[in-house]
Write a protein that holds these residues in place. Structure first.
Motif, PDB file in Angstrom:
ATOM      1  N   SER A 200       0.810  -1.221   0.000  1.00 11.38           N
ATOM      2  CA  SER A 200       0.000   0.000   0.000  1.00 11.38           C
ATOM      3  C   SER A 200       0.844   1.273   0.000  1.00 11.38           C
ATOM      4  N   PHE A 201       2.160   1.154   0.115  1.00  8.41           N
ATOM      5  CA  PHE A 201       3.003   2.336   0.247  1.00  8.41           C
ATOM      6  C   PHE A 201       3.060   3.156  -1.032  1.00  8.41           C
ATOM      7  N   LEU A 202       2.928   4.478  -0.883  1.00  6.98           N
ATOM      8  CA  LEU A 202       3.089   5.420  -1.982  1.00  6.98           C
ATOM      9  C   LEU A 202       3.908   6.594  -1.467  1.00  6.98           C
ATOM     10  N   SER A 203       5.047   6.859  -2.106  1.00  5.33           N
ATOM     11  CA  SER A 203       5.906   7.952  -1.661  1.00  5.33           C
ATOM     12  C   SER A 203       5.348   9.271  -2.182  1.00  5.33           C
ATOM     13  N   SER A 204       4.424   9.829  -1.419  1.00  7.23           N
ATOM     14  CA  SER A 204       3.734  11.063  -1.812  1.00  7.23           C
ATOM     15  C   SER A 204       3.229  11.756  -0.560  1.00  7.23           C
ATOM     16  N   SER A 205       3.013  13.066  -0.680  1.00  4.72           N
ATOM     17  CA  SER A 205       2.394  13.818   0.407  1.00  4.72           C
ATOM     18  C   SER A 205       1.264  14.684  -0.139  1.00  4.72           C
ATOM     19  N   ASN A 206       0.667  14.231  -1.225  1.00  7.85           N
ATOM     20  CA  ASN A 206      -0.358  14.995  -1.933  1.00  7.85           C
ATOM     21  C   ASN A 206      -1.748  14.544  -1.505  1.00  7.85           C
ATOM     22  N   ALA A 207      -2.520  15.438  -0.897  1.00  2.00           N
ATOM     23  CA  ALA A 207      -3.867  15.080  -0.446  1.00  2.00           C
ATOM     24  C   ALA A 207      -4.787  14.722  -1.606  1.00  2.00           C
ATOM     25  N   CYS A 221       0.721  14.712   5.544  1.00  2.00           N
ATOM     26  CA  CYS A 221       1.129  16.038   5.074  1.00  2.00           C
ATOM     27  C   CYS A 221       0.668  17.065   6.098  1.00  2.00           C
ATOM     28  N   GLY A 222       0.604  18.335   5.699  1.00  2.00           N
ATOM     29  CA  GLY A 222       0.280  19.387   6.641  1.00  2.00           C
ATOM     30  C   GLY A 222      -1.027  20.081   6.353  1.00  2.00           C
ATOM     31  N   THR A 223      -1.217  21.256   6.936  1.00  2.00           N
ATOM     32  CA  THR A 223      -2.490  21.964   6.826  1.00  2.00           C
ATOM     33  C   THR A 223      -2.842  22.307   5.387  1.00  2.00           C
ATOM     34  N   TRP A 224      -1.829  22.422   4.522  1.00  2.00           N
ATOM     35  CA  TRP A 224      -2.099  22.753   3.121  1.00  2.00           C
ATOM     36  C   TRP A 224      -2.922  21.675   2.418  1.00  2.00           C
ATOM     37  N   GLY A 225      -2.993  20.475   2.996  1.00  2.94           N
ATOM     38  CA  GLY A 225      -3.758  19.402   2.370  1.00  2.94           C
ATOM     39  C   GLY A 225      -5.189  19.304   2.848  1.00  2.94           C
ATOM     40  N   ASN A 286      -1.372  40.574  10.255  1.00  4.76           N
ATOM     41  CA  ASN A 286      -2.259  40.873  11.375  1.00  4.76           C
ATOM     42  C   ASN A 286      -3.367  39.827  11.486  1.00  4.76           C
ATOM     43  N   ALA A 287      -4.255  39.993  12.458  1.00  6.49           N
ATOM     44  CA  ALA A 287      -5.305  39.001  12.720  1.00  6.49           C
ATOM     45  C   ALA A 287      -6.252  38.845  11.536  1.00  6.49           C
ATOM     46  N   GLU A 288      -6.665  39.967  10.949  1.00  7.13           N
ATOM     47  CA  GLU A 288      -7.620  39.916   9.844  1.00  7.13           C
ATOM     48  C   GLU A 288      -7.059  39.144   8.653  1.00  7.13           C
ATOM     49  N   CYS A 289      -5.844  39.498   8.237  1.00  4.01           N
ATOM     50  CA  CYS A 289      -5.243  38.823   7.081  1.00  4.01           C
ATOM     51  C   CYS A 289      -4.929  37.363   7.394  1.00  4.01           C
ATOM     52  N   SER A 290      -4.519  37.095   8.626  1.00  6.38           N
ATOM     53  CA  SER A 290      -4.222  35.712   9.019  1.00  6.38           C
ATOM     54  C   SER A 290      -5.478  34.851   8.942  1.00  6.38           C
ATOM     55  N   LEU A 291      -6.609  35.385   9.387  1.00  5.29           N
ATOM     56  CA  LEU A 291      -7.869  34.637   9.323  1.00  5.29           C
ATOM     57  C   LEU A 291      -8.317  34.425   7.880  1.00  5.29           C
ATOM     58  N   GLU A 292      -8.062  35.406   7.020  1.00  2.00           N
ATOM     59  CA  GLU A 292      -8.402  35.246   5.602  1.00  2.00           C
ATOM     60  C   GLU A 292      -7.583  34.126   4.971  1.00  2.00           C
ATOM     61  N   ARG A 293      -6.313  34.042   5.319  1.00  2.00           N
ATOM     62  CA  ARG A 293      -5.486  32.949   4.797  1.00  2.00           C
ATOM     63  C   ARG A 293      -5.967  31.604   5.352  1.00  2.00           C
ATOM     64  N   TYR A 294      -6.395  31.612   6.604  1.00  2.00           N
ATOM     65  CA  TYR A 294      -6.940  30.377   7.180  1.00  2.00           C
ATOM     66  C   TYR A 294      -8.187  29.939   6.408  1.00  2.00           C
ATOM     67  N   GLU A 295      -9.078  30.875   6.142  1.00  2.19           N
ATOM     68  CA  GLU A 295     -10.319  30.553   5.428  1.00  2.19           C
ATOM     69  C   GLU A 295     -10.031  30.063   4.017  1.00  2.19           C
ATOM     70  N   ALA A 296      -9.028  30.667   3.373  1.00  4.62           N
ATOM     71  CA  ALA A 296      -8.730  30.329   1.978  1.00  4.62           C
ATOM     72  C   ALA A 296      -7.934  29.048   1.830  1.00  4.62           C
ATOM     73  N   GLN A 297      -6.953  28.821   2.729  1.00  3.60           N
ATOM     74  CA  GLN A 297      -6.020  27.702   2.548  1.00  3.60           C
ATOM     75  C   GLN A 297      -5.856  26.832   3.785  1.00  3.60           C
ATOM     76  N   GLY A 298      -6.487  27.203   4.891  1.00 10.60           N
ATOM     77  CA  GLY A 298      -6.356  26.410   6.109  1.00 10.60           C
ATOM     78  C   GLY A 298      -5.056  26.654   6.851  1.00 10.60           C
ATOM     79  N   TRP A 299      -4.359  27.761   6.537  1.00 11.27           N
ATOM     80  CA  TRP A 299      -3.085  28.051   7.196  1.00 11.27           C
ATOM     81  C   TRP A 299      -3.319  28.411   8.657  1.00 11.27           C
TER      82      TRP A 299
END
Length: 471
Positions: A200-207, A221-225, A286-299
């Motif tokens: 079952s192994f696949l060398s990948s980190s792509n969601a 992988c991380g939050t980007w997935g 800042n908080a506003e821009c950080s939350l926008e990035r969270y909403e858009a990409q889950g950062w």
């Protein structure tokens, strides 16, 4: 401005809003979406032509400071940043007691996404049980154990191994405390062997593997997935910290790298422009821009106010990141060649037939690490091709030849679809891709044939003229 891939359009919107909120400021910004690693490489090789504001991973901070690519924050701005962002993020943005950049995220690490319909909840703590679930369902287990040292290190951190690098004041690497080749390292290899030898192994980190023709049931992988995983799995979307593996009756919780993404401002000859750029960088983190990035990409935000947002606090991926945090290692400054050396341990584990073979892989690893400190100036300055061609998989440097005029050439057979880059000193610190762009996209071959690769490098400017010509 150089911004992370997938977030550039949002950044343009945020910059426009900043200008609207500050009528006396006009910014004609060009925002280019590239990876954090390429962004740092571009700045180090050519600070003068580099972006005025750029994003990068924390392990690049020392190199960027030594290259003169970052403008240290003033006392008042530094005080503001320390009040707004987490202590861990502020430390990641500092060299000594001085702040050199702005914390952008505090989520740069990895954990486990999984399909709840395949992986049983009671199996989440056991790597062996998860592998068995994947094999029984005919589904894949995605983890970059043969293509990325970043993930390979997970097994070694689990057993207490370290690889800590030391540099001098010029940023050159002088020593390393590396214990991968040890009894604990052999245990790590045995643990990794269980995964890489699985059907079952696949060398990948792509969601996106969750939606592949033969879909994965697990992706490390991380939050980007998170967005792709949610879309593919729906109600079966699951997230958890990494599991443990067992060797000789003892359990070892998989480790991970962790760190922050940072935003830096290049030193400016124009003091007014420099002040505006610092103001903009503070705004974009800042908080506003950080939350926008969270909403858009889950950062995951580094800003404390944004972290206190109810949606952020309840986010499954960030909860998994935080649960994995006690087993993580903060990513420091690492030799550019180490990434190619360490990723081979995954292939060694897969190909090994005996414990002696596993040990031989560790011995080869140590020899390669030690050789980094024995390179002559000639070797450090030499250029080579590296990529996926002629049976290589980004694991072998093909030497180029320098003529008296300082032009580097290599003649190489390529197949259509082959990809490569040109790099210096068998390291990624100086590398060139398509059109001779520092840290740029891979050079892609369109048709089978013999090609001559030519490089003219201006070391003072950090720029190159690169041509690939069919013979």
């Amino acid at each position: 401005m150089s911004e992370s891939e997938g977030i550039a359009d949002l950044t343009k919107t945020q910059i426009k809003r900043f200008c609207d909120e500050n009528p006396g400021i006009v910014i004609n910004a060009t925002v280019e979406g590239i990876s954090e690693s390429n962004s740092a490489s571009n700045m180090i090789t050519d600070v003068e032509s580099g972006a005025d504001i750029f994003c990068f991973a924390q392990d690049q901070l020392t190199r960027l400071v030594e290259a003169g690519a970052l403008n240290k924050l003033g006392a008042k701005t530094a005080e503001t940043v320390r009040s707004l962002d987490t202590e861990v993020a502020v430390k990641a943005a500092s060299v000594g007691n001085e702040l050199y950049c702005y914390p952008l995220t505090a989520d740069n690490g990895y954990f486990m996404y999984y399909d709840k319909s395949v992986v049983k909840e009671e199996h989440l703590g056991s790597l062996e049980d998860i592998i068995a679930d994947c094999e029984a369902a005919g589904r894949m287990f995605s983890m970059e154990c043969e293509t990325s040292a970043w993930y390979v290190a997970s097994f070694f951190f689990a057993t207490g191994c370290v690889s800590d690098w030391t540099t001098d004041t010029s940023g050159s690497f002088t020593s390393v405390n590396d214990t991968f080749n040890s009894p604990e390292g052999l245990i790590a290899m045995k643990g990794m062997e269980k995964l890489v030898k699985s059907s079952s192994f696949l060398s990948s980190s792509n969601a996106a593997d969750f939606a592949a023709a033969t879909p994965s049931a697990v992706v490390i992988c991380g939050t980007w997935g998170s967005s792709a995983a949610k879309e593919a799995l729906g109600d079966n979307y699951g997230v958890a910290e990494l599991p443990s593996f067992t060797v000789d009756g003892k359990s070892y919780h998989l480790g991970s790298y962790s760190g922050c993404k940072l935003m830096g401002v290049k030193p400016q000859a124009d003091a007014t422009k420099g002040a505006v750029l610092q103001q903009l960088a503070l705004y974009l983190t800042n908080a506003e821009c950080s939350l926008e990035r969270y909403e858009a990409q889950g950062w995951g935000p580094a800003n404390k106010e944004a972290m206190d947002n109810e949606k952020v606090k309840a986010d499954a991926a960030l909860l998994a990141f935080n649960a994995q945090a006690p087993y993580s290692v903060s990513q420091g400054n690492i030799h550019g060649s180490w990434w190619d050396i360490a990723k081979l341990l995954g292939t060694n584990a897969r190909e090994a037939k005996t414990d002696a073979d596993l040990q031989a892989g560790l011995d080869a690893y140590t020899a390669s690490v030690n050789a980094l400190f024995q390179m002559s100036d000639e070797q450090k300055n030499a250029f080579s091709l590296i990529g996926a061609f002629s049976g290589y998989n980004w694991d072998t440097d093909v030497p180029m030849t320098e003529d008296p005029a300082g032009t580097w050439t290599a003649e190489q057979e390529f197949k259509a679809g082959d990809e490569f880059k040109v790099r210096q000193g068998a390291s990624w610190d100086v590398n060139f891709g398509a059109d001779g762009v520092a840290g740029g996209d891979n050079i892609k071959i369109e048709a089978d044939g013999t090609y001559v690769v030519t490089l003219v490098y201006d070391s003072a400017a950090g720029t190159a003229t690169l041509t690939v010509t069919a013979k």
